[in-house]
Motif scaffolding. Structure first.
Motif, PDB file in Angstrom:
ATOM      1  N   VAL A  34      97.358  22.384  -4.183  1.00 27.14           N
ATOM      2  CA  VAL A  34      98.007  21.517  -5.287  1.00 27.14           C
ATOM      3  C   VAL A  34      98.586  20.337  -4.386  1.00 27.14           C
ATOM      4  N   LEU A  35      98.386  19.225  -5.295  1.00 26.60           N
ATOM      5  CA  LEU A  35      98.695  17.841  -4.735  1.00 26.60           C
ATOM      6  C   LEU A  35      98.361  17.874  -3.257  1.00 26.60           C
TER       7      LEU A  35
ATOM      8  N   ARG B 114     106.090  17.321  -6.647  1.00 28.03           N
ATOM      9  CA  ARG B 114     105.715  15.996  -6.472  1.00 28.03           C
ATOM     10  C   ARG B 114     107.113  14.957  -6.133  1.00 28.03           C
TER      11      ARG B 114
ATOM     12  N   ALA C 132     103.435  27.024  -7.890  1.00 27.36           N
ATOM     13  CA  ALA C 132     103.173  25.463  -8.032  1.00 27.36           C
ATOM     14  C   ALA C 132     101.957  25.301  -8.903  1.00 27.36           C
ATOM     15  N   SER C 133     101.915  24.460  -9.688  1.00 26.79           N
ATOM     16  CA  SER C 133     100.627  24.004 -10.471  1.00 26.79           C
ATOM     17  C   SER C 133     100.075  22.980 -10.278  1.00 26.79           C
ATOM     18  N   SER C 134      98.661  22.635 -10.467  1.00 24.10           N
ATOM     19  CA  SER C 134      98.004  21.704 -10.210  1.00 24.10           C
ATOM     20  C   SER C 134      97.951  20.655 -11.492  1.00 24.10           C
ATOM     21  N   HIS C 135      98.533  21.517 -12.330  1.00 25.62           N
ATOM     22  CA  HIS C 135      98.510  20.443 -13.914  1.00 25.62           C
ATOM     23  C   HIS C 135      99.942  19.540 -14.024  1.00 25.62           C
ATOM     24  N   PRO C 136      99.547  18.094 -14.131  1.00 22.30           N
ATOM     25  CA  PRO C 136     100.875  17.198 -13.920  1.00 22.30           C
ATOM     26  C   PRO C 136     101.782  17.369 -15.122  1.00 22.30           C
TER      27      PRO C 136
ATOM     28  N   ASN D  49     104.572  21.214 -11.123  1.00 22.70           N
ATOM     29  CA  ASN D  49     103.897  20.159 -10.455  1.00 22.70           C
ATOM     30  C   ASN D  49     104.891  19.028 -10.415  1.00 22.70           C
TER      31      ASN D  49
END
Length: 79
Positions: free
Chosen positions: A59-60, A40, A27-31, A36
């Protein structure tokens, strides 16, 4: 060496239909990253997601775990 278990399309669809708790490995915090967007989307569909990544603390808005084993130990098993 035995071949790994592989789900056919029908079994994969049924698994996704019945699962409610999913580990999002990488999982990435970069949209702009696919992981991500996937997380989401799953959250928006009502799934409980647990991000697995050693690079972030969250993350999110969800706490991250560095490994799948650490996530299971802290939060319980996944579907």
């Amino acid at each position: 060496m035995a071949a790994p278990d592989v789900l056919d399309l029908e079994a994969a669809v049924e698994l996704l239909r019945t699962a409610r708790r999913i580990a999002v490995v990488g999982a990435s915090s970069h949209p702009w990253r696919a992981s991500n967007s996937v997380m989401r989307y799953l959250l928006g569909q009502g799934y409980e997601c647990v991000p697995i990544t050693p690079k972030r603390e969250e993350v999110l808005g969800h706490a991250c775990y560095p490994t799948l084993e650490a996530a299971v130990a802290a939060t319980g098993p996944f579907d």
